[in-house]
Design a protein around this motif. Sequence first.
Motif, PDB file in Angstrom:
ATOM      1  N   SER A 183       0.846  -1.190   0.000  1.00  0.00           N
ATOM      2  CA  SER A 183       0.000   0.000   0.000  1.00  0.00           C
ATOM      3  C   SER A 183       0.882   1.241   0.000  1.00  0.00           C
ATOM      4  O   SER A 183       1.769   1.383   0.846  1.00  0.00           O
ATOM      5  N   ALA A 184       0.635   2.129  -0.961  1.00  0.00           N
ATOM      6  CA  ALA A 184       1.425   3.365  -1.047  1.00  0.00           C
ATOM      7  C   ALA A 184       0.662   4.565  -0.493  1.00  0.00           C
ATOM      8  O   ALA A 184       0.974   5.710  -0.826  1.00  0.00           O
ATOM      9  N   THR A 189      -6.282   3.670   0.835  1.00  0.00           N
ATOM     10  CA  THR A 189      -5.451   2.800   0.007  1.00  0.00           C
ATOM     11  C   THR A 189      -5.159   1.500   0.741  1.00  0.00           C
ATOM     12  O   THR A 189      -5.250   0.406   0.165  1.00  0.00           O
ATOM     13  N   GLU A 209       3.094  -1.216   4.343  1.00  0.00           N
ATOM     14  CA  GLU A 209       2.799   0.172   3.981  1.00  0.00           C
ATOM     15  C   GLU A 209       4.111   0.856   3.628  1.00  0.00           C
ATOM     16  O   GLU A 209       5.031   0.942   4.457  1.00  0.00           O
ATOM     17  N   LEU A 210       4.198   1.355   2.410  1.00  0.00           N
ATOM     18  CA  LEU A 210       5.451   1.934   1.933  1.00  0.00           C
ATOM     19  C   LEU A 210       5.838   3.197   2.693  1.00  0.00           C
ATOM     20  O   LEU A 210       7.017   3.556   2.736  1.00  0.00           O
ATOM     21  N   ALA A 221      -0.848  -4.736  -5.386  1.00  0.00           N
ATOM     22  CA  ALA A 221      -0.189  -3.436  -5.388  1.00  0.00           C
ATOM     23  C   ALA A 221      -1.234  -2.334  -5.525  1.00  0.00           C
ATOM     24  O   ALA A 221      -1.949  -2.293  -6.528  1.00  0.00           O
ATOM     25  N   SER A 274      -2.064   1.912  -5.102  1.00  0.00           N
ATOM     26  CA  SER A 274      -1.518   3.265  -4.991  1.00  0.00           C
ATOM     27  C   SER A 274      -2.632   4.299  -5.026  1.00  0.00           C
ATOM     28  O   SER A 274      -3.626   4.116  -5.748  1.00  0.00           O
ATOM     29  N   TYR A 323       0.155   7.026 -10.608  1.00  0.00           N
ATOM     30  CA  TYR A 323       0.556   6.553  -9.286  1.00  0.00           C
ATOM     31  C   TYR A 323       1.372   7.623  -8.584  1.00  0.00           C
ATOM     32  O   TYR A 323       1.968   8.503  -9.215  1.00  0.00           O
ATOM     33  N   PHE A 340       5.109   5.103  -4.620  1.00  0.00           N
ATOM     34  CA  PHE A 340       4.829   3.840  -5.300  1.00  0.00           C
ATOM     35  C   PHE A 340       5.851   3.591  -6.406  1.00  0.00           C
ATOM     36  O   PHE A 340       6.468   2.526  -6.484  1.00  0.00           O
ATOM     37  N   LYS A 341       6.062   4.581  -7.259  1.00  0.00           N
ATOM     38  CA  LYS A 341       7.006   4.433  -8.381  1.00  0.00           C
ATOM     39  C   LYS A 341       8.430   4.232  -7.876  1.00  0.00           C
ATOM     40  O   LYS A 341       9.174   3.389  -8.406  1.00  0.00           O
ATOM     41  N   LEU A 400      -0.507   2.317 -14.405  1.00  0.00           N
ATOM     42  CA  LEU A 400      -0.049   1.166 -13.630  1.00  0.00           C
ATOM     43  C   LEU A 400       0.157  -0.082 -14.483  1.00  0.00           C
ATOM     44  O   LEU A 400       1.206  -0.720 -14.406  1.00  0.00           O
TER      45      LEU A 400
END
Length: 208
Positions: A10-11, A19, A42-43, A78, A80, A87, A91-92, A127
């Motif tokens: 999750s971003a 998200t 979680e990013l 995935a 975002s 995105y 995320f990227k 995406l």
Amino acid sequence: MMTRSIVAISAGLSQPSSTRLLADRLTAAIAKKLDADVQTFELRDVAHDITDNLLTGFPSPALKTVIDAIERADGLVAVSPIFNASYNGLFKSFFDVLGDDVLRDKPVLLGATGGTARHSLALEHALRPMFAYLHAVVAPTTVFAATEDWAAGGNNALPERIERAGAELAALVAAREPVEVKDPFDLSPSFEDLLGGQGRTVTNDLRL
């Protein structure tokens, strides 16, 4: 039934996050169709680590944990948030440091969140092409959730789409053999084989 490994990314930038909520709903739908061990990351928790990796080329222990989990996973979810019709940068950046071959032939389910349904096409024009470039096997159904979809009496198509997408990813995972990650320190062929059968000769020479 063999237990499979599913990792969700999750971003989302806030807590609580719609998200992350969508990621949880998607993994729950997968678990209905597949005996799965689910891990969700979680990013935002490794955002600084991702930036450091971009600058140095080396992941921190925390970031490596996430990367290793994805490499070992049988499937990936995935999700975002959509910013400016694509995105978000977090995320990227994560997928920039993930590695070119980590997602090769790996089933992936894509999801996104945004303020309005106008952003839903970002799943197809932003995406999906990125994951195709990474050689992932993307599930046919992607899931976009606008703010109004979470409200009581909102779009009833969202739960149906989540269930359909989850079933598709479960089928893709079930159709493949479990992921086996090779030990980079496992020498194959053996050291003696690499010497071309001269290992005994070398040993005898040393004794002389």
